[in-house]
Design a protein around this motif. Sequence first.
Motif, PDB file in Angstrom:
ATOM      1  N   TRP A   2      -3.968  -4.667   2.858  1.00 56.70           N
ATOM      2  CA  TRP A   2      -3.259  -3.782   2.043  1.00 56.70           C
ATOM      3  C   TRP A   2      -3.216  -4.345   0.321  1.00 56.70           C
ATOM      4  O   TRP A   2      -3.422  -3.680  -0.575  1.00 56.70           O
ATOM      5  N   GLN A   3      -2.566  -5.348   0.415  1.00 59.50           N
ATOM      6  CA  GLN A   3      -2.109  -6.175  -0.856  1.00 59.50           C
ATOM      7  C   GLN A   3      -3.296  -6.670  -1.585  1.00 59.50           C
ATOM      8  O   GLN A   3      -3.487  -6.496  -2.927  1.00 59.50           O
ATOM      9  N   LEU A   4      -4.420  -7.247  -0.902  1.00 56.38           N
ATOM     10  CA  LEU A   4      -5.556  -7.412  -1.450  1.00 56.38           C
ATOM     11  C   LEU A   4      -6.210  -6.177  -2.211  1.00 56.38           C
ATOM     12  O   LEU A   4      -6.794  -6.281  -3.153  1.00 56.38           O
ATOM     13  N   LEU A   5      -6.225  -5.182  -1.545  1.00 53.52           N
ATOM     14  CA  LEU A   5      -6.897  -3.943  -1.693  1.00 53.52           C
ATOM     15  C   LEU A   5      -6.229  -3.691  -3.190  1.00 53.52           C
ATOM     16  O   LEU A   5      -6.907  -2.969  -3.913  1.00 53.52           O
ATOM     17  N   GLN A   6      -4.971  -3.525  -3.479  1.00 47.75           N
ATOM     18  CA  GLN A   6      -4.169  -3.214  -4.481  1.00 47.75           C
ATOM     19  C   GLN A   6      -4.788  -3.761  -5.691  1.00 47.75           C
ATOM     20  O   GLN A   6      -5.280  -3.644  -6.683  1.00 47.75           O
ATOM     21  N   THR A   7      -5.121  -5.335  -5.550  1.00 44.63           N
ATOM     22  CA  THR A   7      -5.676  -6.183  -6.468  1.00 44.63           C
ATOM     23  C   THR A   7      -6.952  -5.824  -6.904  1.00 44.63           C
ATOM     24  O   THR A   7      -7.527  -5.386  -8.033  1.00 44.63           O
ATOM     25  N   LEU A   8      -7.930  -5.373  -5.687  1.00 46.54           N
ATOM     26  CA  LEU A   8      -9.359  -4.830  -6.132  1.00 46.54           C
ATOM     27  C   LEU A   8      -9.304  -3.583  -6.825  1.00 46.54           C
ATOM     28  O   LEU A   8     -10.218  -3.359  -7.876  1.00 46.54           O
ATOM     29  N   ILE A   9      -8.484  -2.788  -6.648  1.00 45.43           N
ATOM     30  CA  ILE A   9      -8.467  -1.596  -7.133  1.00 45.43           C
ATOM     31  C   ILE A   9      -7.691  -1.478  -8.877  1.00 45.43           C
ATOM     32  O   ILE A   9      -8.587  -1.139  -9.506  1.00 45.43           O
ATOM     33  N   ASP A  10      -6.813  -2.304  -9.032  1.00 41.09           N
ATOM     34  CA  ASP A  10      -6.229  -2.703 -10.348  1.00 41.09           C
ATOM     35  C   ASP A  10      -7.098  -3.289 -11.226  1.00 41.09           C
ATOM     36  O   ASP A  10      -7.416  -3.067 -12.412  1.00 41.09           O
ATOM     37  N   GLU A  11      -8.093  -4.247 -10.546  1.00 35.18           N
ATOM     38  CA  GLU A  11      -8.892  -5.040 -11.288  1.00 35.18           C
ATOM     39  C   GLU A  11     -10.311  -4.261 -11.274  1.00 35.18           C
ATOM     40  O   GLU A  11     -11.491  -5.003 -11.840  1.00 35.18           O
ATOM     41  N   GLU A  12     -10.743  -3.061 -10.817  1.00 38.33           N
ATOM     42  CA  GLU A  12     -11.771  -2.544 -10.844  1.00 38.33           C
ATOM     43  C   GLU A  12     -13.009  -3.356 -10.386  1.00 38.33           C
ATOM     44  O   GLU A  12     -14.027  -3.281 -10.761  1.00 38.33           O
ATOM     45  N   LEU A  13     -12.782  -3.829  -9.243  1.00 38.64           N
ATOM     46  CA  LEU A  13     -13.759  -4.634  -8.333  1.00 38.64           C
ATOM     47  C   LEU A  13     -14.525  -4.024  -7.294  1.00 38.64           C
ATOM     48  O   LEU A  13     -15.618  -4.437  -7.018  1.00 38.64           O
ATOM     49  N   ALA A  26      -2.505   0.607 -11.249  1.00 39.08           N
ATOM     50  CA  ALA A  26      -2.154   0.138 -12.639  1.00 39.08           C
ATOM     51  C   ALA A  26      -2.599   1.325 -13.671  1.00 39.08           C
ATOM     52  O   ALA A  26      -2.047   1.542 -15.009  1.00 39.08           O
ATOM     53  N   ARG A  27      -3.776   1.933 -13.343  1.00 42.54           N
ATOM     54  CA  ARG A  27      -4.350   3.248 -14.383  1.00 42.54           C
ATOM     55  C   ARG A  27      -4.874   4.340 -13.423  1.00 42.54           C
ATOM     56  O   ARG A  27      -5.308   4.036 -12.205  1.00 42.54           O
ATOM     57  N   PRO A  28      -5.109   5.446 -14.082  1.00 45.91           N
ATOM     58  CA  PRO A  28      -5.679   6.489 -13.150  1.00 45.91           C
ATOM     59  C   PRO A  28      -7.129   6.337 -12.878  1.00 45.91           C
ATOM     60  O   PRO A  28      -7.882   5.604 -13.851  1.00 45.91           O
TER      61      PRO A  28
END
Length: 218
Positions: A136-147, A171-173
């Motif tokens: 879960w926590q890693l996934l939030q980073t991947l989404i926010d960084e558009e990875l 962080a962004r839509p």
Amino acid sequence: MRLVAHEFMSLDGVMQGPGGAEEDTTGGFRNGGWVAPAFDGTVGEVVTGWFARTDALLFGRTTYDMMAAYWPQVTDPEDPVAQRLNTAPKHVVSTTLDAASAPWQGTESVIGDDVVERIRALKAQGDGELQVHGSWQLLQTLIDEELLDELRLIVFPTVVGRGKRLFDDVARPSGFEVSDVRVADSGAVSMVLRPVPFRTATYEVVDGKEVAVEGDRG
């Protein structure tokens, strides 16, 4: 490599503890095991198909520990999921795990700093799929960084309540293109989603009337 995340989600967006009551009780969560009533043959087929495409794995520490405690004990050579999980190269994002004492065979690296850049470097290591499951926590980073290159999601027909949510304070839509949908008899819906720019309606005046048109928003 393409970075692909695989997640189970309830109708109200929760991804915490899908497999069992004690799987993840963080924050006092007591509603684990919510996938079971709708985990039918179709869902099982979809999930097995996920792992058939695994070339390497990327985990957060909590998911890594949970899976490392279970899957090495599954030694049936006819179990395709166990065979792939136990033999594929693994990478873990953690500041507390010692690489030398990582318990799961095939753990090639522990990423404790420069997380985003080191994941970009992993993606640059050839073809195939670098897969994330849970985490879960890693996934939030991947989404926010558009990875993420793709999100494979199964939505289960249940409302869980409070818990870790798939898209938590992003962080962004963003938007997604749905490239595949499969509906199980149980009502669970499998989707393959690919990120695209966020789009929303804007309005233009045409012949004196406001008309909604689509527009990119980032």
